[in-house]
Design a protein around this motif. Structure first.
Motif, PDB file in Angstrom:
ATOM      1  N   ASP A   1     -84.041 -33.035 -75.233  1.00 48.05           N
ATOM      2  CA  ASP A   1     -85.360 -33.685 -75.339  1.00 48.05           C
ATOM      3  C   ASP A   1     -85.851 -34.131 -73.964  1.00 48.05           C
ATOM      4  O   ASP A   1     -87.040 -34.016 -73.655  1.00 48.05           O
ATOM      5  CB  ASP A   1     -85.297 -34.897 -76.276  1.00 48.05           C
ATOM      6  N   CYS A   2     -84.941 -34.652 -73.134  1.00 50.03           N
ATOM      7  CA  CYS A   2     -85.316 -35.099 -71.782  1.00 50.03           C
ATOM      8  C   CYS A   2     -85.870 -33.949 -70.963  1.00 50.03           C
ATOM      9  O   CYS A   2     -86.892 -34.083 -70.288  1.00 50.03           O
ATOM     10  CB  CYS A   2     -84.109 -35.689 -71.056  1.00 50.03           C
TER      11      CYS A   2
ATOM     12  N   THR B   1     -83.485 -43.606 -71.662  1.00 49.88           N
ATOM     13  CA  THR B   1     -84.723 -43.374 -70.912  1.00 49.88           C
ATOM     14  C   THR B   1     -85.704 -44.501 -71.223  1.00 49.88           C
ATOM     15  O   THR B   1     -85.450 -45.310 -72.114  1.00 49.88           O
ATOM     16  CB  THR B   1     -85.370 -42.033 -71.331  1.00 49.88           C
TER      17      THR B   1
ATOM     18  N   VAL C   1     -78.897 -39.815 -73.329  1.00 49.09           N
ATOM     19  CA  VAL C   1     -79.511 -40.352 -72.118  1.00 49.09           C
ATOM     20  C   VAL C   1     -80.399 -41.538 -72.489  1.00 49.09           C
ATOM     21  O   VAL C   1     -81.220 -41.437 -73.407  1.00 49.09           O
ATOM     22  CB  VAL C   1     -80.355 -39.267 -71.404  1.00 49.09           C
TER      23      VAL C   1
ATOM     24  N   PRO D   1     -84.884 -34.868 -64.501  1.00 50.29           N
ATOM     25  CA  PRO D   1     -84.918 -33.750 -65.455  1.00 50.29           C
ATOM     26  C   PRO D   1     -84.367 -32.438 -64.873  1.00 50.29           C
ATOM     27  O   PRO D   1     -83.627 -31.723 -65.545  1.00 50.29           O
ATOM     28  CB  PRO D   1     -86.400 -33.612 -65.800  1.00 50.29           C
TER      29      PRO D   1
ATOM     30  N   LEU E   1     -82.391 -40.521 -75.855  1.00 45.77           N
ATOM     31  CA  LEU E   1     -82.766 -39.136 -76.147  1.00 45.77           C
ATOM     32  C   LEU E   1     -81.593 -38.220 -75.844  1.00 45.77           C
ATOM     33  O   LEU E   1     -80.716 -38.551 -75.048  1.00 45.77           O
ATOM     34  CB  LEU E   1     -83.956 -38.699 -75.286  1.00 45.77           C
TER      35      LEU E   1
ATOM     36  N   ILE F   1     -88.417 -35.978 -68.504  1.00 50.65           N
ATOM     37  CA  ILE F   1     -88.056 -37.326 -68.063  1.00 50.65           C
ATOM     38  C   ILE F   1     -86.547 -37.414 -67.837  1.00 50.65           C
ATOM     39  O   ILE F   1     -85.786 -36.707 -68.477  1.00 50.65           O
ATOM     40  CB  ILE F   1     -88.502 -38.425 -69.066  1.00 50.65           C
ATOM     41  N   GLY F   2     -86.167 -38.277 -66.924  1.00 52.48           N
ATOM     42  CA  GLY F   2     -84.757 -38.498 -66.643  1.00 52.48           C
ATOM     43  C   GLY F   2     -84.328 -39.855 -67.165  1.00 52.48           C
ATOM     44  O   GLY F   2     -85.075 -40.517 -67.866  1.00 52.48           O
ATOM     45  N   GLY F   3     -83.126 -40.264 -66.799  1.00 52.77           N
ATOM     46  CA  GLY F   3     -82.634 -41.562 -67.233  1.00 52.77           C
ATOM     47  C   GLY F   3     -81.171 -41.714 -66.909  1.00 52.77           C
ATOM     48  O   GLY F   3     -80.613 -40.978 -66.095  1.00 52.77           O
TER      49      GLY F   3
ATOM     50  N   HIS G   1     -80.147 -34.744 -74.068  1.00 57.30           N
ATOM     51  CA  HIS G   1     -80.522 -34.125 -72.795  1.00 57.30           C
ATOM     52  C   HIS G   1     -81.562 -33.023 -73.011  1.00 57.30           C
ATOM     53  O   HIS G   1     -82.410 -32.794 -72.165  1.00 57.30           O
ATOM     54  CB  HIS G   1     -79.281 -33.591 -72.064  1.00 57.30           C
TER      55      HIS G   1
END
Length: 116
Positions: A94-95, A85, A83, A67, A90, A100-102, A92
């Motif tokens: 929203d991430c 996740t 992204v 994130p 999602l 959260i990352g992904g 970027h």
């Protein structure tokens, strides 16, 4: 009325991505007909809202982000990064909000961006 449309093969991943593109305002909607998806394209002042899409993660090279990296890399960003996740696909934004990352799958309406 002649509505601009595109067609894509049906796949649950495609539907997830299309839901996100609709939520972000890039398409008017879509409907599933058997094994095909009809996508209703969206235009603003005569121009398509999706100007360009660029694939970021490829089979030969996955791009994973945390994130804080997303926040840093997208600070001058006008478009949207899609992204993948654990919570599904999602944007970027929203991430960053959810922390959260992904895996960055593709970029919509971004200028050219170097990853390496």
């Amino acid at each position: 009325a002649n509505v601009p449309q595109a067609r894509a093969p049906y796949h649950p991943v495609n539907v997830q991505v299309l839901n996100l593109l609709q939520k972000e305002g890039y398409i008017r909607g879509f409907n599933v007909e058997g094994n095909r998806v009809n996508i209703l394209l969206k235009y603003y002042q005569g121009a398509p809202t999706i100007r360009h899409i660029r694939v970021v993660s490829k089979p030969s090279r996955d791009i994973w982000v945390l994130p804080h990296e997303l926040k840093f890399r997208t600070r001058f960003n006008t478009g949207t990064w899609i992204v993948q996740t654990p919570m599904g696909f999602l944007s970027h934004r929203d991430c960053i909000e959810m922390g959260i990352g992904g895996k960055v799958m593709f970029a919509v309406n971004n200028g050219y961006h170097h990853w390496c």
